[in-house]
Design a protein around this motif. Structure first.
Motif, mmCIF file in Angstrom:
data_model
loop_
_atom_site.group_PDB
_atom_site.id
_atom_site.type_symbol
_atom_site.label_atom_id
_atom_site.label_comp_id
_atom_site.label_asym_id
_atom_site.label_seq_id
_atom_site.Cartn_x
_atom_site.Cartn_y
_atom_site.Cartn_z
ATOM 1 N N ARG A 27 6.948 -6.124 5.524
ATOM 2 C CA ARG A 27 6.909 -5.096 6.338
ATOM 3 C C ARG A 27 8.336 -4.544 6.623
ATOM 4 O O ARG A 27 8.667 -3.322 6.234
ATOM 5 C CB ARG A 27 6.060 -5.019 7.480
ATOM 6 C CG ARG A 27 6.040 -3.654 8.177
ATOM 7 C CD ARG A 27 5.477 -3.847 9.562
ATOM 8 N NE ARG A 27 6.498 -4.194 10.358
ATOM 9 C CZ ARG A 27 7.655 -3.557 10.844
ATOM 10 N NH1 ARG A 27 7.981 -2.497 10.405
ATOM 11 N NH2 ARG A 27 8.537 -4.300 11.654
ATOM 12 N N GLU A 28 9.122 -5.175 7.101
ATOM 13 C CA GLU A 28 10.574 -4.940 7.395
ATOM 14 C C GLU A 28 11.116 -4.357 5.950
ATOM 15 O O GLU A 28 12.088 -3.352 6.086
ATOM 16 C CB GLU A 28 11.318 -6.031 7.842
ATOM 17 C CG GLU A 28 10.837 -6.112 9.478
ATOM 18 C CD GLU A 28 11.382 -7.260 10.409
ATOM 19 O OE1 GLU A 28 12.178 -7.734 9.618
ATOM 20 O OE2 GLU A 28 11.160 -7.672 11.339
ATOM 21 N N ARG A 29 11.099 -5.075 5.044
ATOM 22 C CA ARG A 29 11.753 -4.915 3.919
ATOM 23 C C ARG A 29 11.300 -3.995 2.973
ATOM 24 O O ARG A 29 11.838 -3.246 2.350
ATOM 25 C CB ARG A 29 11.853 -6.215 2.996
ATOM 26 C CG ARG A 29 13.003 -6.332 2.113
ATOM 27 C CD ARG A 29 13.085 -7.582 1.329
ATOM 28 N NE ARG A 29 12.629 -7.495 0.021
ATOM 29 C CZ ARG A 29 11.632 -8.372 -0.748
ATOM 30 N NH1 ARG A 29 11.243 -9.426 -0.097
ATOM 31 N NH2 ARG A 29 11.146 -7.983 -1.860
ATOM 32 N N LEU A 30 9.882 -3.731 2.934
ATOM 33 C CA LEU A 30 9.294 -2.720 2.002
ATOM 34 C C LEU A 30 8.786 -1.685 2.649
ATOM 35 O O LEU A 30 8.627 -0.545 1.858
ATOM 36 C CB LEU A 30 8.443 -3.413 1.356
ATOM 37 C CG LEU A 30 8.770 -4.818 0.787
ATOM 38 C CD1 LEU A 30 7.447 -5.557 -0.178
ATOM 39 C CD2 LEU A 30 9.845 -4.175 -0.515
ATOM 40 N N VAL A 31 8.341 -1.454 3.901
ATOM 41 C CA VAL A 31 7.713 -0.506 4.523
ATOM 42 C C VAL A 31 8.715 0.291 5.773
ATOM 43 O O VAL A 31 8.745 1.350 5.566
ATOM 44 C CB VAL A 31 6.720 -0.848 5.054
ATOM 45 C CG1 VAL A 31 5.663 0.356 5.767
ATOM 46 C CG2 VAL A 31 5.633 -1.410 4.234
ATOM 47 N N GLY A 32 9.262 -0.456 6.301
ATOM 48 C CA GLY A 32 10.241 0.291 7.591
ATOM 49 C C GLY A 32 9.904 0.061 8.698
ATOM 50 O O GLY A 32 8.787 -0.454 9.044
ATOM 51 N N VAL B 253 3.459 2.526 3.073
ATOM 52 C CA VAL B 253 2.975 2.540 4.181
ATOM 53 C C VAL B 253 2.072 1.073 4.790
ATOM 54 O O VAL B 253 1.799 1.279 5.845
ATOM 55 C CB VAL B 253 1.691 3.945 4.292
ATOM 56 C CG1 VAL B 253 2.332 4.883 4.171
ATOM 57 C CG2 VAL B 253 0.552 3.608 3.353
ATOM 58 N N GLY B 254 2.118 0.298 3.661
ATOM 59 C CA GLY B 254 1.380 -0.831 4.447
ATOM 60 C C GLY B 254 1.860 -1.995 3.547
ATOM 61 O O GLY B 254 2.098 -1.878 2.131
ATOM 62 N N LEU C 100 0.857 -1.332 -0.014
ATOM 63 C CA LEU C 100 0.120 -0.104 0.040
ATOM 64 C C LEU C 100 0.684 1.155 0.186
ATOM 65 O O LEU C 100 1.791 1.262 0.942
ATOM 66 C CB LEU C 100 -0.931 -0.027 1.249
ATOM 67 C CG LEU C 100 -1.956 -1.220 1.436
ATOM 68 C CD1 LEU C 100 -2.659 -0.905 2.490
ATOM 69 C CD2 LEU C 100 -2.868 -1.275 0.137
ATOM 70 N N ARG C 101 0.747 2.443 -0.852
ATOM 71 C CA ARG C 101 1.353 3.291 -1.072
ATOM 72 C C ARG C 101 0.481 4.656 -0.758
ATOM 73 O O ARG C 101 -0.560 4.734 -1.127
ATOM 74 C CB ARG C 101 2.009 3.494 -2.705
ATOM 75 C CG ARG C 101 2.623 2.291 -3.097
ATOM 76 C CD ARG C 101 2.725 2.322 -4.820
ATOM 77 N NE ARG C 101 3.804 1.369 -4.794
ATOM 78 C CZ ARG C 101 4.057 0.853 -6.240
ATOM 79 N NH1 ARG C 101 3.224 1.743 -7.213
ATOM 80 N NH2 ARG C 101 4.983 -0.037 -6.633
ATOM 81 N N CYS C 102 1.143 5.544 -0.001
ATOM 82 C CA CYS C 102 0.631 6.730 0.102
ATOM 83 C C CYS C 102 1.291 7.568 -1.008
ATOM 84 O O CYS C 102 2.426 7.911 -1.301
ATOM 85 C CB CYS C 102 1.003 7.276 1.372
ATOM 86 S SG CYS C 102 0.304 8.785 1.794
ATOM 87 N N ASP D 68 -3.961 -10.525 6.207
ATOM 88 C CA ASP D 68 -3.918 -9.356 7.126
ATOM 89 C C ASP D 68 -3.041 -8.396 6.654
ATOM 90 O O ASP D 68 -2.547 -8.390 5.329
ATOM 91 C CB ASP D 68 -2.928 -10.023 8.248
ATOM 92 C CG ASP D 68 -3.070 -9.430 9.612
ATOM 93 O OD1 ASP D 68 -3.615 -8.519 9.556
ATOM 94 O OD2 ASP D 68 -2.500 -10.060 10.510
ATOM 95 N N VAL D 69 -3.060 -7.359 7.145
ATOM 96 C CA VAL D 69 -2.234 -5.994 6.808
ATOM 97 C C VAL D 69 -1.261 -5.645 7.988
ATOM 98 O O VAL D 69 -1.729 -5.807 9.105
ATOM 99 C CB VAL D 69 -3.259 -5.039 6.272
ATOM 100 C CG1 VAL D 69 -4.023 -4.659 7.482
ATOM 101 C CG2 VAL D 69 -2.391 -3.922 5.809
ATOM 102 N N VAL D 70 -0.072 -5.274 7.616
ATOM 103 C CA VAL D 70 0.666 -4.626 8.671
ATOM 104 C C VAL D 70 1.110 -3.105 7.958
ATOM 105 O O VAL D 70 1.089 -2.762 6.764
ATOM 106 C CB VAL D 70 2.023 -5.271 8.846
ATOM 107 C CG1 VAL D 70 1.792 -6.345 9.728
ATOM 108 C CG2 VAL D 70 2.913 -5.422 7.539
#
Length: 127
Positions: free
Chosen positions: A122-127, A26-27, A12-14, A39-41
């Motif tokens: 999440r760790e790799r792509l969102v932070g 962002v997710g 998911l991109r803002c 699920d989503v993070v």
């Protein structure tokens, strides 16, 4: 030996200013049909979003992400989308519908543990 399970995910991109085509991840939403998992993070970095566009409404971004969480959980507050099967909910979430919060392309892979894979993404792509 544990089973390898196929999964799909979208980032998911803002996109604060679509005309500039800049975005911040962002997710991540992950769906694994074989494990009956959806699920989503999320992680919203307000400072980085303001660097892209000083006038962005960060609360609106968080609200949109909260809606995604409700859909994933099947929470009735998300309306009709939450009453669908997990696959249909993932289809709903991967379809573009907002100019500020947009799903990226669908990607896939295999995992032994969908929840752990989601955290890794999440760790790799969102932070």
């Amino acid at each position: 030996m544990s089973t390898r399970l196929a999964y799909q995910y979208v980032v998911l991109r803002c996109v604060p200013r679509p005309d500039r085509e800049e975005f911040l991840n962002v997710g991540v939403v992950l769906h694994c049909q074989a494990a009956d998992y959806l699920d989503v993070v999320c992680h919203v970095d307000a400072e980085r979003l303001h660097a892209l566009h000083s006038g962005i409404d960060v609360d609106q971004v968080r609200e949109a992400l909260s809606f995604v969480e409700l859909v994933c959980r099947g929470d009735e507050r998300a309306g009709e989308a939450a009453r669908q099967s997990l696959g249909q909910r993932f289809g709903f979430l991967k379809a573009p519908r907002s100019t500020v919060l947009q799903p990226g392309p669908v990607h896939g892979g295999v995992t032994h543990d969908p929840a752990r894979q989601l955290e890794h993404l999440r760790e790799r792509l969102v932070g």
